[in-house]
Motif scaffolding. Structure first.
Motif, PDB file in Angstrom:
ATOM      1  N   THR A 117     -34.945 -27.793   7.404  1.00  0.00           N
ATOM      2  CA  THR A 117     -36.072 -28.122   8.271  1.00  0.00           C
ATOM      3  C   THR A 117     -35.694 -28.531   9.680  1.00  0.00           C
ATOM      4  OG1 THR A 117     -36.031 -30.421   7.531  1.00  0.00           O
ATOM      5  CG2 THR A 117     -37.472 -28.894   6.330  1.00  0.00           C
ATOM      6  N   ARG A 118     -34.413 -28.745   9.974  1.00  0.00           N
ATOM      7  CA  ARG A 118     -34.108 -29.267  11.311  1.00  0.00           C
ATOM      8  C   ARG A 118     -32.673 -29.042  11.732  1.00  0.00           C
ATOM      9  NH1 ARG A 118     -34.816 -35.039   8.655  1.00  0.00           N
ATOM     10  NH2 ARG A 118     -36.391 -33.809   7.734  1.00  0.00           N
ATOM     11  N   LEU A 119     -32.466 -29.280  13.023  1.00  0.00           N
ATOM     12  CA  LEU A 119     -31.151 -29.353  13.638  1.00  0.00           C
ATOM     13  C   LEU A 119     -30.931 -30.825  13.936  1.00  0.00           C
ATOM     14  CD1 LEU A 119     -28.624 -28.292  15.155  1.00  0.00           C
ATOM     15  CD2 LEU A 119     -30.113 -27.930  17.132  1.00  0.00           C
ATOM     16  N   LYS A 120     -29.845 -31.399  13.409  1.00  0.00           N
ATOM     17  CA  LYS A 120     -29.640 -32.828  13.557  1.00  0.00           C
ATOM     18  C   LYS A 120     -28.154 -33.149  13.570  1.00  0.00           C
ATOM     19  CE  LYS A 120     -30.024 -33.424   8.582  1.00  0.00           C
ATOM     20  NZ  LYS A 120     -30.755 -33.993   7.484  1.00  0.00           N
ATOM     21  N   ILE A 121     -27.859 -34.369  14.006  1.00  0.00           N
ATOM     22  CA  ILE A 121     -26.508 -34.912  13.903  1.00  0.00           C
ATOM     23  C   ILE A 121     -26.604 -36.054  12.905  1.00  0.00           C
ATOM     24  CG2 ILE A 121     -24.588 -36.008  15.099  1.00  0.00           C
ATOM     25  CD1 ILE A 121     -25.746 -34.871  17.727  1.00  0.00           C
ATOM     26  N   ILE A 122     -25.880 -35.936  11.802  1.00  0.00           N
ATOM     27  CA  ILE A 122     -25.864 -37.019  10.822  1.00  0.00           C
ATOM     28  C   ILE A 122     -24.601 -37.844  11.037  1.00  0.00           C
ATOM     29  CG2 ILE A 122     -27.296 -35.902   9.075  1.00  0.00           C
ATOM     30  CD1 ILE A 122     -24.802 -34.987   7.645  1.00  0.00           C
ATOM     31  N   CYS A 123     -24.684 -39.126  10.744  1.00  0.00           N
ATOM     32  CA  CYS A 123     -23.531 -40.009  10.906  1.00  0.00           C
ATOM     33  C   CYS A 123     -23.649 -41.158   9.922  1.00  0.00           C
ATOM     34  CB  CYS A 123     -23.420 -40.524  12.336  1.00  0.00           C
ATOM     35  SG  CYS A 123     -24.901 -41.298  12.972  1.00  0.00           S
ATOM     36  N   SER A 124     -22.512 -41.730   9.559  1.00  0.00           N
ATOM     37  CA  SER A 124     -22.544 -42.853   8.625  1.00  0.00           C
ATOM     38  C   SER A 124     -23.024 -44.100   9.365  1.00  0.00           C
ATOM     39  CB  SER A 124     -21.161 -43.089   8.017  1.00  0.00           C
ATOM     40  OG  SER A 124     -20.254 -43.509   9.008  1.00  0.00           O
ATOM     41  N   GLY A 125     -23.751 -44.934   8.653  1.00  0.00           N
ATOM     42  CA  GLY A 125     -24.199 -46.190   9.239  1.00  0.00           C
ATOM     43  C   GLY A 125     -25.296 -46.062  10.262  1.00  0.00           C
ATOM     44  N   PRO A 128     -30.118 -40.216  11.246  1.00  0.00           N
ATOM     45  CA  PRO A 128     -29.785 -38.929  11.854  1.00  0.00           C
ATOM     46  C   PRO A 128     -30.392 -38.819  13.255  1.00  0.00           C
ATOM     47  CG  PRO A 128     -30.698 -38.616   9.654  1.00  0.00           C
ATOM     48  CD  PRO A 128     -30.881 -40.058  10.016  1.00  0.00           C
ATOM     49  N   ILE A 129     -29.694 -38.138  14.127  1.00  0.00           N
ATOM     50  CA  ILE A 129     -30.194 -37.878  15.481  1.00  0.00           C
ATOM     51  C   ILE A 129     -30.835 -36.502  15.434  1.00  0.00           C
ATOM     52  CG2 ILE A 129     -29.563 -37.582  17.894  1.00  0.00           C
ATOM     53  CD1 ILE A 129     -27.060 -39.372  17.219  1.00  0.00           C
ATOM     54  N   ARG A 130     -32.173 -36.462  15.546  1.00  0.00           N
ATOM     55  CA  ARG A 130     -32.891 -35.193  15.472  1.00  0.00           C
ATOM     56  C   ARG A 130     -32.877 -34.501  16.822  1.00  0.00           C
ATOM     57  NH1 ARG A 130     -38.708 -35.391  13.670  1.00  0.00           N
ATOM     58  NH2 ARG A 130     -38.750 -37.041  15.195  1.00  0.00           N
ATOM     59  N   LEU A 131     -32.476 -33.244  16.826  1.00  0.00           N
ATOM     60  CA  LEU A 131     -32.567 -32.425  18.029  1.00  0.00           C
ATOM     61  C   LEU A 131     -33.777 -31.501  17.941  1.00  0.00           C
ATOM     62  CD1 LEU A 131     -28.796 -31.513  18.455  1.00  0.00           C
ATOM     63  CD2 LEU A 131     -30.064 -33.377  19.523  1.00  0.00           C
ATOM     64  N   PHE A 132     -34.094 -31.050  16.727  1.00  0.00           N
ATOM     65  CA  PHE A 132     -35.241 -30.172  16.514  1.00  0.00           C
ATOM     66  C   PHE A 132     -35.690 -30.303  15.067  1.00  0.00           C
ATOM     67  CE2 PHE A 132     -36.887 -26.158  14.850  1.00  0.00           C
ATOM     68  CZ  PHE A 132     -37.974 -25.969  15.679  1.00  0.00           C
ATOM     69  N   SER A 133     -37.014 -30.237  14.845  1.00  0.00           N
ATOM     70  CA  SER A 133     -37.549 -30.282  13.490  1.00  0.00           C
ATOM     71  C   SER A 133     -38.655 -29.246  13.343  1.00  0.00           C
ATOM     72  CB  SER A 133     -38.105 -31.675  13.189  1.00  0.00           C
ATOM     73  OG  SER A 133     -38.720 -31.685  11.920  1.00  0.00           O
ATOM     74  N   LEU A 134     -38.570 -28.415  12.313  1.00  0.00           N
ATOM     75  CA  LEU A 134     -39.624 -27.441  12.025  1.00  0.00           C
ATOM     76  C   LEU A 134     -40.911 -28.136  11.609  1.00  0.00           C
ATOM     77  CD1 LEU A 134     -37.831 -24.587  10.059  1.00  0.00           C
ATOM     78  CD2 LEU A 134     -39.002 -24.395  12.247  1.00  0.00           C
ATOM     79  N   GLN A 135     -40.809 -29.337  11.060  1.00  0.00           N
ATOM     80  CA  GLN A 135     -41.984 -30.062  10.597  1.00  0.00           C
ATOM     81  C   GLN A 135     -42.924 -30.426  11.737  1.00  0.00           C
ATOM     82  OE1 GLN A 135     -39.840 -33.174   8.670  1.00  0.00           O
ATOM     83  NE2 GLN A 135     -39.709 -32.076   6.740  1.00  0.00           N
ATOM     84  N   SER A 136     -42.409 -30.460  12.960  1.00  0.00           N
ATOM     85  CA  SER A 136     -43.249 -30.823  14.096  1.00  0.00           C
ATOM     86  C   SER A 136     -43.843 -29.594  14.787  1.00  0.00           C
ATOM     87  CB  SER A 136     -42.441 -31.641  15.103  1.00  0.00           C
ATOM     88  OG  SER A 136     -41.384 -30.858  15.618  1.00  0.00           O
TER      89      SER A 136
END
Length: 190
Positions: A117-125, A128-136
């Motif tokens: 559903t999206r382009l994101k940057i995931i990180c521990s702690g 997620p940093i969302r760059l794009f989401s199909l849900q929107s």
């Protein structure tokens, strides 16, 4: 009877040297194509804690993580990790685009990913940093066909089947690149 050693002729010597160089060249090309790609496909990840990166097809632009040390603390941090794009040959490693400009990652755990559903940057702690989401958006695509492509122009493009879903040119930082058209959106906003 004692066997006489075979004597190499100059032609055999040249042929052996040429064969060796061809093998080295082929192996080098295979290593380069394995190490650098311009595409992140659905489900692929680009790890910040390794030497993973994307390189445009012509090799002029690179996308990867870098660690920025601050001269003083910023929000009680002495450094942050950024998903950045830079000109490959620029020895100063000056970034031309930052994905998480206002949201640095505290450690080297950042991983950009393209999922269902999206382009994101995931990180521990952290979230997620969302760059794009199909849900929107009202866009419907086969999400398994989505891919992130680093173009030679320096544009990072999230593509669906024959559609531009999101592109970095719509979200410039402090560098204007040839081909950018400010005020023209090709993708959906969050």
């Amino acid at each position: 009877m004692k066997k006489m050693p075979t004597r190499q002729t100059p032609l055999n010597s040249v042929w052996n040297m040429l064969s060796f160089r061809v093998v080295v060249l082929i192996l080098g090309c295979l290593r380069l194509t394995e190490a650098a790609t311009n595409t992140l496909n659905h489900g692929d990840k680009l790890n910040s804690n390794s030497s993973d990166y994307l390189a445009s097809r012509n090799g002029a632009v690179t996308l990867g993580f870098f660690k920025q040390e601050y001269g003083q603390t910023w929000d009680d941090k002495q450094f942050g990790y950024y998903l950045a794009m830079w000109y490959t040959e620029d020895k100063s490693n000056c970034s031309i685009w930052l994905a998480n400009r206002d949201d640095p990652i505290a450690d080297d755990s950042g991983v950009p990913t393209v999922d269902d559903t999206r382009l994101k940057i995931i990180c521990s702690g952290g979230n997620p940093i969302r760059l794009f989401s199909l849900q929107s958006t009202s866009i419907t695509i086969n999400s398994s066909d989505t891919k992130l492509v680093l173009q030679d122009s320096g544009n990072l493009v999230l593509q669906g089947t024959n559609k531009v879903l999101w592109q970095s040119f719509d979200y410039p930082t402090d560098t204007f690149l040839a081909g950018m058209k400010l005020g023209v959106s090709h993708g959906a906003r969050l």
